[in-house]
Design an enzyme around this catalytic site. Sequence first.
Site, PDB file in Angstrom:
ATOM      1  N   ILE A 154      18.193  69.320  13.265  1.00 50.04           N
ATOM      2  CA  ILE A 154      19.251  68.568  13.934  1.00 50.04           C
ATOM      3  C   ILE A 154      18.754  68.092  15.288  1.00 50.04           C
ATOM      4  O   ILE A 154      17.899  68.721  15.910  1.00 50.04           O
ATOM      5  CB  ILE A 154      20.524  69.440  14.084  1.00 50.04           C
ATOM      6  CG1 ILE A 154      21.680  68.646  14.717  1.00 50.04           C
ATOM      7  CG2 ILE A 154      20.251  70.716  14.850  1.00 50.04           C
ATOM      8  CD1 ILE A 154      23.033  69.385  14.678  1.00 50.04           C
ATOM      9  N   CYS A 155      19.293  66.946  15.725  1.00 52.43           N
ATOM     10  CA  CYS A 155      19.030  66.444  17.074  1.00 52.43           C
ATOM     11  C   CYS A 155      17.534  66.200  17.291  1.00 52.43           C
ATOM     12  O   CYS A 155      16.862  65.612  16.459  1.00 52.43           O
ATOM     13  CB  CYS A 155      19.628  67.421  18.080  1.00 52.43           C
ATOM     14  SG  CYS A 155      19.693  66.853  19.793  1.00 52.43           S
ATOM     15  N   GLY A 156      16.995  66.676  18.398  1.00 50.51           N
ATOM     16  CA  GLY A 156      15.608  66.401  18.754  1.00 50.51           C
ATOM     17  C   GLY A 156      14.592  66.926  17.763  1.00 50.51           C
ATOM     18  O   GLY A 156      13.459  66.427  17.698  1.00 50.51           O
ATOM     19  N   ALA A 157      14.974  67.926  16.973  1.00 49.30           N
ATOM     20  CA  ALA A 157      14.042  68.449  15.979  1.00 49.30           C
ATOM     21  C   ALA A 157      13.660  67.382  14.961  1.00 49.30           C
ATOM     22  O   ALA A 157      12.560  67.418  14.389  1.00 49.30           O
ATOM     23  CB  ALA A 157      14.638  69.663  15.281  1.00 49.30           C
ATOM     24  N   THR A 158      14.552  66.418  14.735  1.00 46.32           N
ATOM     25  CA  THR A 158      14.212  65.346  13.798  1.00 46.32           C
ATOM     26  C   THR A 158      13.058  64.509  14.333  1.00 46.32           C
ATOM     27  O   THR A 158      12.229  64.021  13.562  1.00 46.32           O
ATOM     28  CB  THR A 158      15.425  64.446  13.505  1.00 46.32           C
ATOM     29  OG1 THR A 158      15.882  63.836  14.727  1.00 46.32           O
ATOM     30  CG2 THR A 158      16.560  65.238  12.872  1.00 46.32           C
TER      31      THR A 158
END
Length: 207
Positions: free
Chosen positions: A110-114
Amino acid sequence: MASKTVHLAVYDTFADWETGHTTAHLTQNGYTVKTVAATDAPVTTMGGVRIQPDLTLDDVNPEDSALLILTGADLWTVTPAAAAAGSDDLAPFARKARAFLDAGVPVAAICGATAGLAREGVLDNRTHTSAVSFYLAATGYKGGEHYKETDAVTDDDGLLITAGPTEPVALAREIFSVLGVYEGEKLDAWYRLFHDSDASAIEVLEA
């Protein structure tokens, strides 16, 4: 027997709020959540919470896991040039995610991990989403044609789950579906209750 352990990646500036629904309901449904960090040193979340990791990345093997979860963090914000120069502190987590997927074990991001997964090339050939398409495009990745404008999505193999930064409940919905925690009407009711505050969903959940 399938593993009932879920591994939650933790690192400094970890976005606390993005996995609360997921981990709480997994734990209530028979799963054990273990935190995983780069080292065994404590990390501090974006909300200032100190976490002592259960394991290090080197200790984690896909065959011992039901799922790897990667949340957002300020540390995922890395320019392509910095990443190419080896200045991406969280790149080892993206590489571990690739190992999980290669082994047929689900990964949720999710979020920046993508963005981290995009830099690793994990999203080049898999259906995915994120905050907005140009956020991932800035990483220089090659998977733009597979981007979906939606709250959260699971790829065609049922292995990679991605969500935008404002969609922790949708992320949980996809995870519960992949792991079979809630299904059908019950899954829909769970989402309506926690996303839409639809009190009528309680009746379905308690049936």
